[in-house]
Design a protein around this motif. Structure first.
Motif, PDB file in Angstrom:
ATOM      1  N   LEU A 119     -71.440  27.218   5.239  1.00  0.00           N
ATOM      2  CA  LEU A 119     -70.626  28.073   4.374  1.00  0.00           C
ATOM      3  C   LEU A 119     -69.887  27.256   3.326  1.00  0.00           C
ATOM      4  CD1 LEU A 119     -69.602  30.858   3.691  1.00  0.00           C
ATOM      5  CD2 LEU A 119     -67.895  30.648   5.516  1.00  0.00           C
ATOM      6  N   MET A 120     -69.359  26.103   3.720  1.00  0.00           N
ATOM      7  CA  MET A 120     -68.632  25.250   2.789  1.00  0.00           C
ATOM      8  C   MET A 120     -69.591  24.658   1.750  1.00  0.00           C
ATOM      9  SD  MET A 120     -65.452  24.372   2.448  1.00  0.00           S
ATOM     10  CE  MET A 120     -64.488  23.246   1.452  1.00  0.00           C
ATOM     11  N   ALA A 121     -70.779  24.256   2.185  1.00  0.00           N
ATOM     12  CA  ALA A 121     -71.752  23.686   1.265  1.00  0.00           C
ATOM     13  C   ALA A 121     -72.173  24.716   0.219  1.00  0.00           C
ATOM     14  CB  ALA A 121     -72.969  23.176   2.033  1.00  0.00           C
ATOM     15  N   ARG A 122     -72.376  25.955   0.650  1.00  0.00           N
ATOM     16  CA  ARG A 122     -72.750  27.014  -0.295  1.00  0.00           C
ATOM     17  C   ARG A 122     -71.609  27.301  -1.268  1.00  0.00           C
ATOM     18  NH1 ARG A 122     -75.202  30.945   4.400  1.00  0.00           N
ATOM     19  NH2 ARG A 122     -77.246  29.921   4.620  1.00  0.00           N
ATOM     20  N   ALA A 123     -70.379  27.338  -0.755  1.00  0.00           N
ATOM     21  CA  ALA A 123     -69.225  27.598  -1.618  1.00  0.00           C
ATOM     22  C   ALA A 123     -69.110  26.527  -2.695  1.00  0.00           C
ATOM     23  CB  ALA A 123     -67.948  27.666  -0.783  1.00  0.00           C
ATOM     24  N   ALA A 124     -69.297  25.266  -2.306  1.00  0.00           N
ATOM     25  CA  ALA A 124     -69.212  24.172  -3.273  1.00  0.00           C
ATOM     26  C   ALA A 124     -70.338  24.258  -4.300  1.00  0.00           C
ATOM     27  CB  ALA A 124     -69.270  22.829  -2.541  1.00  0.00           C
ATOM     28  N   LYS A 125     -71.527  24.634  -3.842  1.00  0.00           N
ATOM     29  CA  LYS A 125     -72.670  24.751  -4.752  1.00  0.00           C
ATOM     30  C   LYS A 125     -72.430  25.855  -5.775  1.00  0.00           C
ATOM     31  CE  LYS A 125     -77.726  24.861  -4.680  1.00  0.00           C
ATOM     32  NZ  LYS A 125     -78.943  24.921  -3.826  1.00  0.00           N
ATOM     33  N   LEU A 126     -71.867  26.979  -5.325  1.00  0.00           N
ATOM     34  CA  LEU A 126     -71.576  28.068  -6.249  1.00  0.00           C
ATOM     35  C   LEU A 126     -70.434  27.698  -7.202  1.00  0.00           C
ATOM     36  CD1 LEU A 126     -71.912  31.305  -4.068  1.00  0.00           C
ATOM     37  CD2 LEU A 126     -73.554  30.301  -5.669  1.00  0.00           C
ATOM     38  N   ALA A 127     -69.472  26.918  -6.714  1.00  0.00           N
ATOM     39  CA  ALA A 127     -68.367  26.495  -7.584  1.00  0.00           C
ATOM     40  C   ALA A 127     -68.887  25.627  -8.724  1.00  0.00           C
ATOM     41  CB  ALA A 127     -67.311  25.749  -6.773  1.00  0.00           C
ATOM     42  N   ARG A 128     -69.832  24.746  -8.432  1.00  0.00           N
ATOM     43  CA  ARG A 128     -70.422  23.921  -9.495  1.00  0.00           C
ATOM     44  C   ARG A 128     -71.260  24.785 -10.448  1.00  0.00           C
ATOM     45  NH1 ARG A 128     -70.541  20.200  -5.094  1.00  0.00           N
ATOM     46  NH2 ARG A 128     -72.555  20.975  -4.374  1.00  0.00           N
TER      47      ARG A 128
END
Length: 503
Positions: A28-37
């Motif tokens: 979940l954290m990895a996806r959130a960071a990917k979407l933030a970028r």
């Protein structure tokens, strides 16, 4: 018991660098960071930062989840985490700032990468963990929320939102989830292996079944079963953030519930002549364990709540008195790890002198401190020899000093007096009297029997030993000794010792 004594067993935490890597790799954290970028180009959002339908489809594709039936839900969940943790920041549109009513599909603002996103790559491990902890709290809040399907049913029927009808109390639900995580943390600290799974029925029962109930009633089993189903939903939410590793309840078991709503639980393994449950049978009811990141997170929440939750390494900068007071309550492996860290921060002579000074005393816990000192000193290098020789004539420390010197085959060890031998014997037994460990109890029983076999007149001398615990030790020997005659002699000696102390 001292107020600052540990209330939970200690844990061995992974390093902050390892935990930060785990946090960044949590799905979940990895996806959130990917979407933030991905939001660098600017993403139109609704009220509260909610991602709109068209960009949601793009976000789903960006995460490679287009072919997944739940892909849009996963993308929306990751986006909301990015909003909640500050990985993206929202700039409101002029219409939104004016307070105008906007259509549901209209943009109320634009999301772009937030300052927190930079910390995930340029910040330190603690920066990453702080962001992750914030995200974990939002996921916990979601897990404690009521079933959205029930809410939707109420709103579809045109009724007003009625939390009472949902049988949901926000505070109680949050407290229950906290309690479950606390029990899971406790079971993790007590398990010999940190990666040992906990069966979901056992975890649910730990919160519901009274301790004095031998066989749960049907009503209690029903309550446990309902709690299991709620936990099944919650752990499914908590796994993607990296808090737990979870094997869900077998869907076939849930489908086996009949129209009357029987429990998914068996009465008990092997009950009514049934074959005991195999490991595979148990796993069908759900298995869960805290990850190292989960242990760190639950401990952090406990510390915030004022709970004393020790971790290995906490005592490194503390005095020897604090170390020796805590070590007797630690499991053997963790006590050694704590001692090694404490010793590594000091020179051997200084450490030995500090330990010996802290080991003195006539209070109730002094024997346990001396035993902990002896165990810690066994890890000290031979260059502490001078410090041990300094206490050879000390009644309380001379015995353990001789043991230390003898274990290293060092020359010039003076013979101890009989008085010192008996004092050390009483002190050693006193240190082990309140141990709840079964193996320690067996060892103590063997020690008691061996002492009386080696010294025929042991009790005639032992009752005269000038030690605060002499009477208690002799009474314990009377309880532990397998020979009735020797046990009777021990009780008589205890009576004499107590009369001597009181007189």
């Amino acid at each position: 018991m001292s107020a600052d004594r540990p209330t939970l067993p200690p844990v061995r935490l992974h390093t902050e660098a390892e935990l930060a890597r785990d946090a960044l790799s949590a799905p979940l954290m990895a996806r959130a960071a990917k979407l933030a970028r991905w939001a660098e180009r600017g993403v139109p959002v609704g009220v509260g930062g909610q991602i709109l339908e068209e960009p949601l489809a793009e976000a789903t594709a960006h995460l490679g989840l287009t072919g997944d039936e739940d892909g849009p839900a996963y993308a929306a969940e990751a986006w909301q985490l990015a909003v909640d943790t500050g990985l993206v920041e929202i700039t409101e549109t002029e219409e939104s700032e004016d307070g105008a009513d906007l259509p549901d599909d209209a943009a109320a603002g634009v999301a772009t990468p937030g300052e927190e996103l930079g910390l995930l790559t340029s910040g330190g491990p603690q920066d990453v963990l702080d962001i992750w902890l914030g995200g974990m709290e939002t996921v916990l809040a979601d897990a404690a929320a009521p079933d959205l399907a029930d809410l939707a049913d109420q709103l579809t029927e045109g009724g007003e939102l009625d939390l009472d009808a949902l049988d949901w109390n926000p505070e109680e639900e949050a407290e229950l989830l906290d309690g479950i995580l606390g029990n899971l943390y406790l079971l993790t600290t007590l398990n010999e292996r940190p990666d040992q799974d906990v069966p979901l029925p056992a975890l649910a029962a730990s919160m519901i079944v009274p301790e004095d109930m031998d066989e749960p009633t049907d009503d209690v089993l029903e309550e446990v079963s309902e709690a299991m189903m709620r936990l099944d939903d919650q752990f499914r939410l908590l796994e993607p953030i990296g808090l737990v590793v979870y094997r869900p309840v077998d869907e076939a078991l849930i489908e086996e519930l009949d129209e009357d709503g029987e429990t998914v639980l068996p009465r008990s393994p092997g009950a009514n002549g049934d074959e005991p449950l195999t490991d595979e049978d148990v796993s069908r009811y759900g298995l869960v364990r805290l990850t190292p990141l989960g242990v760190y997170a639950v401990r952090a929440r406990m510390l915030d709540a004022g709970v004393h939750a020790p971790a290995v390494g906490d005592l490194t900068d503390k005095g020897a008195d604090v170390l020796l007071d805590a070590l007797p309550d630690y499991p053997e492996a963790l006590a050694q790890a704590e001692s090694e860290l404490w010793l590594a921060a000091r020179t051997s002579p200084d450490a030995a002198r500090d330990l010996l000074t802290a080991a003195r005393g006539d209070d109730e816990r002094a024997p346990r401190r001396r035993l902990a000192a002896q165990q810690t000193l066994s890890l000290v290098s031979p260059d502490a020899e001078a410090a041990l020789r300094e206490v050879l004539d000390d009644r309380q420390l001379g015995g353990l000093a001789r043991v230390w010197l003898a274990e290293r085959a060092l020359p010039g060890i003076p013979e101890p007096s009989q008085e010192m031998i008996f004092w050390l014997t009483v002190d050693t037994i006193a240190a082990q009297l309140d141990s709840a460990d079964e193996d320690a109890a067996d060892e103590l029983r063997d020690l008691v029997q061996g002492l009386t076999e080696q010294h025929s007149g042991f009790f005639d001398t032992a009752w005269r030993v000038d030690h605060p615990a002499t009477a208690d030790v002799l009474e314990a020997m009377g309880r532990l000794h397998p020979d009735k005659k020797a046990a009777k002699e021990a009780r008589k000696a205890a009576f004499k010792a107590r009369s001597r102390q009181s007189g």
